[in-house]
Design a protein around this motif. Structure first.
Motif, short mmCIF file in Angstrom:
data_model
loop_
_atom_site.label_atom_id
_atom_site.label_comp_id
_atom_site.label_asym_id
_atom_site.label_seq_id
_atom_site.Cartn_x
_atom_site.Cartn_y
_atom_site.Cartn_z
N THR A 1 43.45 55.03 23.95
CA THR A 1 42.67 53.87 24.21
C THR A 1 43.67 52.91 24.81
O THR A 1 44.73 52.82 24.56
N LEU A 2 43.12 52.43 26.05
CA LEU A 2 43.77 51.38 26.95
C LEU A 2 43.07 49.97 26.53
O LEU A 2 42.04 49.96 26.71
N ARG A 3 44.08 48.90 26.21
CA ARG A 3 43.30 47.77 26.01
C ARG A 3 44.49 46.68 26.47
O ARG A 3 45.57 47.16 26.53
N PRO A 4 44.06 45.51 26.48
CA PRO A 4 44.93 44.20 26.48
C PRO A 4 45.81 44.28 25.26
O PRO A 4 45.17 44.25 24.25
N ALA B 1 46.50 39.53 30.17
CA ALA B 1 45.53 39.82 31.11
C ALA B 1 46.19 40.60 32.10
O ALA B 1 45.24 41.40 32.89
N THR B 2 47.60 40.73 32.16
CA THR B 2 48.04 41.41 33.05
C THR B 2 49.14 42.57 32.58
O THR B 2 50.09 43.17 33.13
N ALA C 1 44.49 50.61 34.84
CA ALA C 1 43.68 49.56 33.79
C ALA C 1 43.85 48.29 34.41
O ALA C 1 42.96 47.34 33.90
N ILE C 2 45.14 47.77 34.44
CA ILE C 2 45.21 46.39 34.83
C ILE C 2 44.66 46.09 36.09
O ILE C 2 44.06 45.04 35.95
N LEU C 3 44.85 46.70 36.95
CA LEU C 3 44.16 46.51 38.33
C LEU C 3 42.66 46.28 38.15
O LEU C 3 41.94 45.62 38.93
N ASP C 4 42.14 47.23 37.56
CA ASP C 4 40.60 47.26 37.56
C ASP C 4 40.09 46.34 36.33
O ASP C 4 38.72 46.35 36.30
N PRO D 1 38.38 43.15 34.61
CA PRO D 1 37.58 42.15 35.03
C PRO D 1 38.67 41.04 35.24
O PRO D 1 39.29 40.71 34.14
N GLY D 2 38.60 40.21 35.94
CA GLY D 2 39.62 39.11 36.17
C GLY D 2 40.86 39.27 37.30
O GLY D 2 41.75 38.48 37.73
N ASN D 3 41.10 40.69 37.31
CA ASN D 3 42.15 40.93 38.38
C ASN D 3 41.85 41.53 39.56
O ASN D 3 42.54 41.93 40.33
#
Length: 171
Positions: free
Chosen positions: A6-9, A45-46, A95-98, A100-102
């Protein structure tokens, strides 16, 4: 071994797990636990966490460069032995670049020592997948910046990303 990942902030409660992961991933420089807590709390967020089988197996810390907010600076990429061999680092970057908000991030920058073949392979592959250029230049010089105590850090600058390719290309 393939894990269901699982990928998440990250959240502030991930800080100590991140600190432990980085310590287990030489040659990454370990920072203080407090630094990792701040990364997880202030730069969620990043940044990204990868979890598998109930543990953190990957982490990327990044931030927008204040003077150039369209540029993501990737500070560290850590993948545990359990997470390796699955293309996880590239998936975490995506996942970071895609996220929302980035959408307005047009460049990715990071520093890598000249002899770090695994990191260069990661960033070269990522640039190809995103149909973006990759430029290299000296960023922190061994003598000028590190007083001879650390290898020169090369700046890898990837981009510009075409907005239509950012979301369309699978990692």
């Amino acid at each position: 071994m393939s894990l269901n990942l699982t990928l998440r902030p990250p959240t502030d409660s991930d800080g100590m797990a991140v600190h432990k992961l980085i310590a287990e991933c030489p040659p990454l420089d370990t920072n203080s636990a407090y630094c990792n807590l701040i990364q997880c709390a202030h730069f969620a967020a990043t940044s990204v966490i990868s979890e598998g089988a109930g543990e953190v197996v990957g982490f990327i810390s990044g931030h927008r460069i204040p003077a150039r907010p369209d540029t993501l600076f990737v500070w560290q990429v850590a993948v545990s032995a359990k997470g390796r061999g699955q293309g996880l680092a590239g998936r975490m970057l995506a996942a970071i670049l895609d996220r929302p908000g980035n959408e307005d991030i047009r460049f990715l920058e990071t520093t890598v020592t000249a002899d770090n073949e695994a990191s260069w392979a990661l960033f070269e592959s990522f640039a190809r997948k995103r149909d973006a250029g990759l430029e290299r230049s000296v960023f922190f010089d061994r003598e000028q910046h590190f007083a001879g105590t650390h290898d020169t850090e090369m700046l890898a600058r990837i981009g510009p990303f075409r907005q239509e390719s950012v979301r369309a290309v699978a990692p």
